[in-house]
Design an enzyme around this catalytic site. Structure first.
Site, mmCIF file in Angstrom:
data_model
loop_
_atom_site.group_PDB
_atom_site.id
_atom_site.type_symbol
_atom_site.label_atom_id
_atom_site.label_comp_id
_atom_site.label_asym_id
_atom_site.label_seq_id
_atom_site.Cartn_x
_atom_site.Cartn_y
_atom_site.Cartn_z
ATOM 1 C CB CYS A 129 -1.140 -0.098 1.071
ATOM 2 S SG CYS A 129 -2.030 -1.482 1.676
ATOM 3 C CE LYS A 157 12.308 -2.814 -6.134
ATOM 4 N NZ LYS A 157 12.653 -3.580 -6.316
HETATM 5 C C1 AGP Z 1 12.822 -9.335 -4.395
HETATM 6 O O1 AGP Z 1 12.900 -9.486 -6.366
HETATM 7 C C2 AGP Z 1 11.525 -9.435 -3.950
HETATM 8 N N1 AGP Z 1 10.096 -8.980 -4.898
HETATM 9 C C3 AGP Z 1 11.601 -9.841 -3.082
HETATM 10 O O2 AGP Z 1 11.934 -10.923 -2.121
HETATM 11 C C4 AGP Z 1 11.849 -8.474 -1.849
HETATM 12 O O3 AGP Z 1 13.651 -8.901 -1.390
HETATM 13 C C5 AGP Z 1 12.156 -9.194 -0.421
HETATM 14 O O4 AGP Z 1 10.780 -8.537 -0.596
HETATM 15 C C6 AGP Z 1 13.094 -7.697 0.075
HETATM 16 O O5 AGP Z 1 13.067 -6.781 0.003
HETATM 17 P P1 AGP Z 1 13.687 -5.685 0.696
HETATM 18 O O6 AGP Z 1 14.730 -6.099 -0.170
HETATM 19 O O7 AGP Z 1 13.669 -4.456 0.010
HETATM 20 O O8 AGP Z 1 14.785 -5.599 2.131
#
Ligand code: AGP
Length: 577
Positions: free
Chosen positions: A2, A572
């Site tokens: 969100c 993301k």
């Molecule tokens: C990566 O391709 C994913 N979207 C996800 O695993 C991500 O790496 C994870 O949520 C951690 O996010 P961050 O690196 O922003 O902490």
């Protein structure tokens, strides 16, 4: 996940609100909405499609609006559940990021008389405001939320009789920006370019903005509001001829690597790592896969005891050594699971080094030391360049703290890496074969197993093909039961000490009918291997391999016609636990 934005101005705010909302798109969402307050009347527009679709239907403008991109947690994706959400008498409206853990108890305790129209936890907050506001002022009601709500929340709230946006923040990010108007948003990227100053709200902050001014308080009455100069973030969000951000971001890796040849790290970070006897790395998802590589670098190159932990599983106990240091890795700097892990680490008074791609982030603020990987904004939900660069940071640190000279090896990579894209057609060939399959397994050992973990995660994230990675030695202890003539197994071989063992396991799956592909270094290759790459230093092969596995996931998802930059169900920035 969100995103929220609210704008108050003497001018119309539709343009800046929708623009801000578009900049929040990259975080992932499944519905969106906006409410204007005009002459004490709310005007709300919602969509369960994209912001483009929302914009098309907006037929008014005004000086006060709140808007939201929703990533469903409580309640299905629907117009009713999309924010902004009204109180039952339609006197108040709210946008909310986060999760209210005790929403059922609140309903039971305070809101028995209220009718609920959505399945969201958010509706409880706005009805609670209505309930509280009968006995005190709006500001006091907002403040009282801190006593009642349990969970994470950044909220913007409007009372239809006041030209104000009230706000409150607990464990979800919120930023107050000052440009031609006052803007309050969950993400610094959503601020307009002409923003002059901004303030990153702390937990416990609450207040309101009007067209001309703001009022800011903290429940602990701390006088700590630190307003910072805002410099427009110079990030390029054009696709530059690429079809998707993911592809563009993979292609950026070679250029970004140049900046690493002479990269300097602060002495105090180097000394802290040198003086530690144990290094614990904590992260989620792809960043955890980078952390696993980091743990291998620190143990094998620097000979320090090192372990990687998944943030959401991280429990701190009393067994950590006094001289331990924690390294956290996060692309976004806002991952809720990691924020929680850092709070636990800080409570035990350990120091934290953050490796992150976002300068103005909560994780930077919580940490004692900060290393910016400077990958430039990463828009595709599937993390690519951030994985490669944060792994590289750890490789460099692991060498620097034991005074190893790694520059020649890194320069060799930097000078040659662009040729990795020459194997694109071979990658596409594998992609076209696997695109219509349901399962795929990656096989590796040691560093190659760690690379397989990331290869597998990347593939499943955007292609939705079920994928798993196995340590080759572990296969025969159970997972080999899955192998049949319809199986596909991809082996990664970059480490001479493990090459034969991985080959043996590949033979075992082949003899049970599996179709195998091998990605290998030249000196370890067989003619039959599918992708053979130039030899690089054993610990640096993750750079070319990461590009190959990212491209393989990309081309597979492309064949399948998936929404590559915004894969289903993913966000993301994962700002809820
Ligand atoms: C990566 O391709 C994913 N979207 C996800 O695993 C991500 O790496 C994870 O949520 C951690 O996010 P961050 O690196 O922003 O902490």
């Amino acid at each position: 996940m969100c995103g929220i934005i609210g704008c108050c101005s003497n001018h119309n705010v539709l343009h800046n609100t929708i623009n801000g909302l578009k900049k929040l798109e990259y975080r992932g969402y499944d519905s969106c909405g906006i409410t204007f307050l005009l002459n004490k009347e709310f005007h709300t527009f919602k969509s369960i499609k994209r912001i483009e679709d929302l914009s098309k239907n907006i037929n008014i403008d005004g000086g006060l609006a709140i808007a939201h991109t929703r990533w469903a947690t409580h309640g299905k994706v629907s117009l009713d559940n999309a924010h902004p959400i009204y109180s039952s008498d339609k006197k108040y409206i709210i946008v909310h990021n986060g999760i209210i853990e005790n929403y059922l108890k609140i309903k039971d305790t305070y809101l028995k008389e209220y009718i609920f129209y959505t399945e969201t936890d958010t509706e409880v907050i706005i009805n609670l405001i209505d309930y509280l506001n009968k006995k005190c002022t709006m500001l006091e009601s907002i403040k009282r939320l801190y006593e009642i709500l349990e969970g994470t929340y950044a909220c913007l709230i409007i009372d239809k009789n006041e030209d104000k946006i009230y706000f409150i923040k607990n464990k979800s990010p919120l930023i107050l920006g000052f440009s031609n108007e006052l803007i309050i948003t969950s993400d610094i990227l959503a601020l307009p370019k002409n923003t002059k100053k901004y303030y990153r709200l702390k937990d416990g902050d609450y207040g309101y903005i009007t067209k001309d001014t703001y009022s800011l308080f903290n429940i602990n009455d701390q006088n700590h509001f630190l307003f910072l100069d805002y410099y427009p973030l110079n990030y390029d969000i054009s696709l530059k001829g690429f079809k998707h951000y993911m592809e563009k971001e993979i292609y950026e890796i070679p250029d970004l690597l140049h900046n690493y040849i002479n990269k300097k790290y602060e002495n105090r970070i180097i000394n802290t790592l040198k003086n530690s006897n144990k290094i614990y790395l904590v992260a989620s998802g792809t960043s955890f896969n980078a952390a696993s590589l980091g743990a291998l670098f620190f143990s094998q190159i620097s000979k320090k005891e090192s372990y990687a932990f998944i943030s959401s599983e991280f429990q701190i106990d009393n067994t950590y050594d006094d001289k331990a240091i924690f390294v956290v890795i996060s692309q976004s700097g806002e991952t809720a699971d990691l924020i929680k892990a850092i709070s636990k680490i800080k409570k035990k008074n350990y120091e934290v080094i953050a490796i992150c791609n976002v300068e103005n982030s909560t994780i930077k603020e919580m940490s004692d030391y900060f290393i910016n990987i400077n990958a430039g904004v990463e828009i595709a939900v599937a993390s690519t360049k951030s994985y490669t660069l944060s792994s590289l940071v750890m490789y460099q640190l692991a060498n620097i703290i034991v005074d190893n000279d790694y520059k020649e090896k890194l320069t060799d990579i930097v000078d040659n890496i662009s040729s990795i894209f020459d194997v694109k057609d071979k990658i596409k060939k594998i992609a076209s074969y696997i695109s219509n399959k349901e399962h795929l397994y990656y096989l590796g050992k040691g560093i190659d197993y760690l690379l397989c973990n990331e290869a597998s995660l990347k593939l499943k994230e955007i292609s939705y093909i079920h994928s798993e990675s196995f340590p080759s030695g572990e296969l025969k202890h159970g997972s080999i039961a899955l192998i049949s003539s319809s199986s596909i197994v991809i082996g990664i071989i970059t480490d001479p000490s493990n090459a034969n063992l991985i080959r043996n396991s590949l033979e075992e799956v082949k003899s049970r009918g599996a179709k195998t592909y091998v990605i290998s270094l030249e000196s370890l290759s067989l003619d039959s291997d599918s992708i053979i790459i130039k030899d690089f230093d054993k610990y640096l092969s993750f750079i070319p391999i990461s590009i190959i596995i990212q491209l393989l996931a990309y081309f597979t998802a492309l064949n399948l016609g998936n929404d590559i930059d915004k894969p289903r169900n993913l966000a993301k920035s994962v700002t809820v636990e």
